[in-house]
Design a protein around this motif. Sequence first.
Motif, PDB file in Angstrom:
ATOM      1  N   VAL A   1      11.389  44.954  10.325  1.00  0.00           N
ATOM      2  CA  VAL A   1      10.347  45.839   9.822  1.00  0.00           C
ATOM      3  C   VAL A   1      10.615  46.096   8.345  1.00  0.00           C
ATOM      4  O   VAL A   1      11.725  46.524   7.976  1.00  0.00           O
ATOM      5  N   ALA A   2       9.612  45.814   7.524  1.00  0.00           N
ATOM      6  CA  ALA A   2       9.689  46.108   6.088  1.00  0.00           C
ATOM      7  C   ALA A   2       8.709  47.231   5.785  1.00  0.00           C
ATOM      8  O   ALA A   2       7.653  47.347   6.433  1.00  0.00           O
TER       9      ALA A   2
ATOM     10  N   ARG B   1      11.553  55.368  14.378  1.00  0.00           N
ATOM     11  CA  ARG B   1      12.962  55.773  14.514  1.00  0.00           C
ATOM     12  C   ARG B   1      13.644  55.792  13.143  1.00  0.00           C
ATOM     13  O   ARG B   1      14.405  56.714  12.815  1.00  0.00           O
ATOM     14  N   PHE B   2      13.347  54.767  12.324  1.00  0.00           N
ATOM     15  CA  PHE B   2      13.958  54.719  10.997  1.00  0.00           C
ATOM     16  C   PHE B   2      13.459  55.875  10.127  1.00  0.00           C
ATOM     17  O   PHE B   2      14.245  56.538   9.436  1.00  0.00           O
ATOM     18  N   ALA B   3      12.137  56.135  10.155  1.00  0.00           N
ATOM     19  CA  ALA B   3      11.577  57.200   9.331  1.00  0.00           C
ATOM     20  C   ALA B   3      12.101  58.561   9.768  1.00  0.00           C
ATOM     21  O   ALA B   3      12.320  59.457   8.933  1.00  0.00           O
ATOM     22  N   ARG B   4      12.292  58.736  11.077  1.00  0.00           N
ATOM     23  CA  ARG B   4      12.836  60.005  11.568  1.00  0.00           C
ATOM     24  C   ARG B   4      14.246  60.208  11.039  1.00  0.00           C
ATOM     25  O   ARG B   4      14.607  61.294  10.560  1.00  0.00           O
TER      26      ARG B   4
ATOM     27  N   ILE C   1       4.537  57.248   7.659  1.00  0.00           N
ATOM     28  CA  ILE C   1       4.420  55.799   7.822  1.00  0.00           C
ATOM     29  C   ILE C   1       3.030  55.461   8.366  1.00  0.00           C
ATOM     30  O   ILE C   1       2.402  56.245   9.080  1.00  0.00           O
ATOM     31  N   SER C   2       2.572  54.273   7.999  1.00  0.00           N
ATOM     32  CA  SER C   2       1.323  53.710   8.527  1.00  0.00           C
ATOM     33  C   SER C   2       1.670  52.426   9.271  1.00  0.00           C
ATOM     34  O   SER C   2       2.466  51.617   8.771  1.00  0.00           O
TER      35      SER C   2
ATOM     36  N   THR D   1       9.985  59.722  22.361  1.00  0.00           N
ATOM     37  CA  THR D   1      11.324  59.133  22.445  1.00  0.00           C
ATOM     38  C   THR D   1      12.043  59.182  21.099  1.00  0.00           C
ATOM     39  O   THR D   1      13.249  59.500  21.030  1.00  0.00           O
ATOM     40  N   THR D   2      11.321  58.843  20.017  1.00  0.00           N
ATOM     41  CA  THR D   2      11.951  58.799  18.691  1.00  0.00           C
ATOM     42  C   THR D   2      12.006  60.166  18.031  1.00  0.00           C
ATOM     43  O   THR D   2      12.743  60.347  17.053  1.00  0.00           O
ATOM     44  N   GLY D   3      11.233  61.119  18.520  1.00  0.00           N
ATOM     45  CA  GLY D   3      11.185  62.430  17.897  1.00  0.00           C
ATOM     46  C   GLY D   3      10.437  62.443  16.580  1.00  0.00           C
ATOM     47  O   GLY D   3      10.562  63.393  15.783  1.00  0.00           O
ATOM     48  N   PHE D   4       9.621  61.419  16.353  1.00  0.00           N
ATOM     49  CA  PHE D   4       8.883  61.324  15.093  1.00  0.00           C
ATOM     50  C   PHE D   4       7.661  62.241  15.138  1.00  0.00           C
ATOM     51  O   PHE D   4       6.959  62.312  16.143  1.00  0.00           O
TER      52      PHE D   4
END
Length: 685
Positions: A437-438, A494-497, A509-510, A533-536
């Motif tokens: 993912v980029a 998950r990364f953004a969280r 994020i989009s 699940t990710t908490g985002f």
Amino acid sequence: MTDLTLPSLAPEKTKTLLWSIAIALGTALIFFAVLRVEENHISKHERLQLVEMTDSFVAVFSDARGEDSPIPAHFRRLGIEHFSSTGQVERDGRANTQMRMPGLPGLELGTSEDDPRLSEVIAGFSGQSNHAPVHEQHWENGRLISRTLVPSIAEKETCVSCHNTLLGEEVFQLGDAMGAYVVERDMTANALADAKYAAVWFFGSLAVFWLIGFREHARNLHVLQLKSQVKIEEMKNAADAKEKFLLSHDPLTGLPNRKLFNEHLRESFDLPERNTLTAALVDLDDFKLVNDTMGHAAGDALLVEVAQRLKAATRDVDAMVARLGGDEFALIWNARNAFSLGAAVAPRMLAQVTRPMEFENWSITPKCSIGLACADQGMGQTPSELLKAADAALYSAKGLGKNTYQEYDKVIDACMQRQKTIAARLPDAIRNGDIRVALQPQVNLSNRQFRGFEALARWRLDGEDISPDEFITIAESSGVVKDLDLYVLKKAARFARTLSADMGMPVPISVNVSAKSFRSLSLAEDIQDILWTTGFDPELLTLEVTETAAMEKMEAVQATMGALRKQGVRSALDDFGTGYSSLAYLLRMEFDEIKIDREFVRDIHAGNDNHILVRHLADMLCQLDIDLVVEGIETEEQIALLHGVGNRVGQGYLFSRPLELEDVEGYLRTALNLPDGAAQTGTKG
């Protein structure tokens, strides 16, 4: 549908009985009439015989007595009484036949007629030259009387002198009618007997006709049953044939459908000439535009016309033409000579199909793309492989600009093999986490502040970077695009969280969602599960839907986006302007932002059409409180043209290329420490 219900037996029996009664009654009446005519004829003859016998009696006794010895009139009456008494006698003792001889009214010689009507008839004899007897039959006092009136003619001088002497004057001459013989016979018993015989005839013939009619009815019913069975079988066979036709043919064009075409193709592969089999796939270009602008009736008429033209173009090569569905046709034939090779047949098909056609007040010029594949090239060892080769050639023809044909070759074969490899490896790559993912930054054009990231999928296969356009298209065709979309969303969320927690700032994020993913009824629940699940934070997520997806799956998109909007998820219409753009989507779908495709920015200049269109679109979206995101920004001049009122967001290489996840935090920390003019930390607009 024809009613084959057999008629009820009871009405038919009643009808047969009524006809039998009518016929029997008719014959009985005829029989009765014949009896009566015969009885009357015999009775009339017998009555005349009585008169003749009386005349003979008088003549005999007259001859015996001599010419000069007149016979008294009462002597004639004695003869009459004698002969009338010899007739039949009824049960009540009355004589069956009576005879009397009244004289002319007014000139009676001892007897007269009591019945005025008969007296009038007798009186009429004196004035007639033709003394024909009168016969009649009447019901009198409840009895049927047959009567004969015969004029008594003075045939001898003795009769004349006798009567004149009794009358005391010269009244009669030779040949005059002096009175009449009245012979009556009671025919009541005869009539009753005839009626009894007619009744016997009636019931006898009724039984005969009823038996004959019932037998004929039974025979006719049997014949009708046989005809009905034959008709039922004919209708059943016709229905079966129609059902088979509908199951194997397209109802609009009458061409074989996909099922029959595939059966024919499989059978053709079992023949010795399989190596010369040539398949062609024909797809009408921009057919949807015809339906949208001219209506489905025009589209149907075009499909029917194209079907006929394809048949006409391939009649010489004995090709089977089928409609696979929509605007896609398929053909199969044996290329036995140069005239029937695909490269020779395809131009004829193009020439036929692309001729203009008239529909109502419209003039339609069809266009089509054709993909060809031949089994002798070693690229179609099975029916499915041959069709896949033709489909790959069709896809290539579309890429060449449409309205042309393309034969399957080694280059296309290599592309096809590549697609097979990608399609086979992609599911494992998603499951094993090989898809990267980029994140590409988005900034507010008004102040260059960081706004968020767009998550993009990247994949390296065997050391080669596969283009997202390539493997995403294959993911859509192979049915794994939903797994890919959810994988990218989950990894990016998950990364953004984690990044938000590390940086102490929100990181929006989009994420793109394919049109094919909206086919799943559980898409909204799957996205909610990932967020949980990710908490985002759902309010930091924007789901991007292409304009084509929004148009083709409008109800599904509305339902899914509506459910997620309640959780705070934003929505964006991606690639606006590349499809069938309509402002109706902006109102019906309730998008939070619109993304303009990079094609509008690439050729934007001050005052040109692109510039005017973007400026007016931005002003309109500002009034609707919808954000405008512009992709593909690469120069400061483009920013200057795109800068203006409203919340305008930019994305492009000028700000940053897509970043690997390990480079994102560095990008943000660098942006925080840059002087004025560089990107600044901010929140989503």
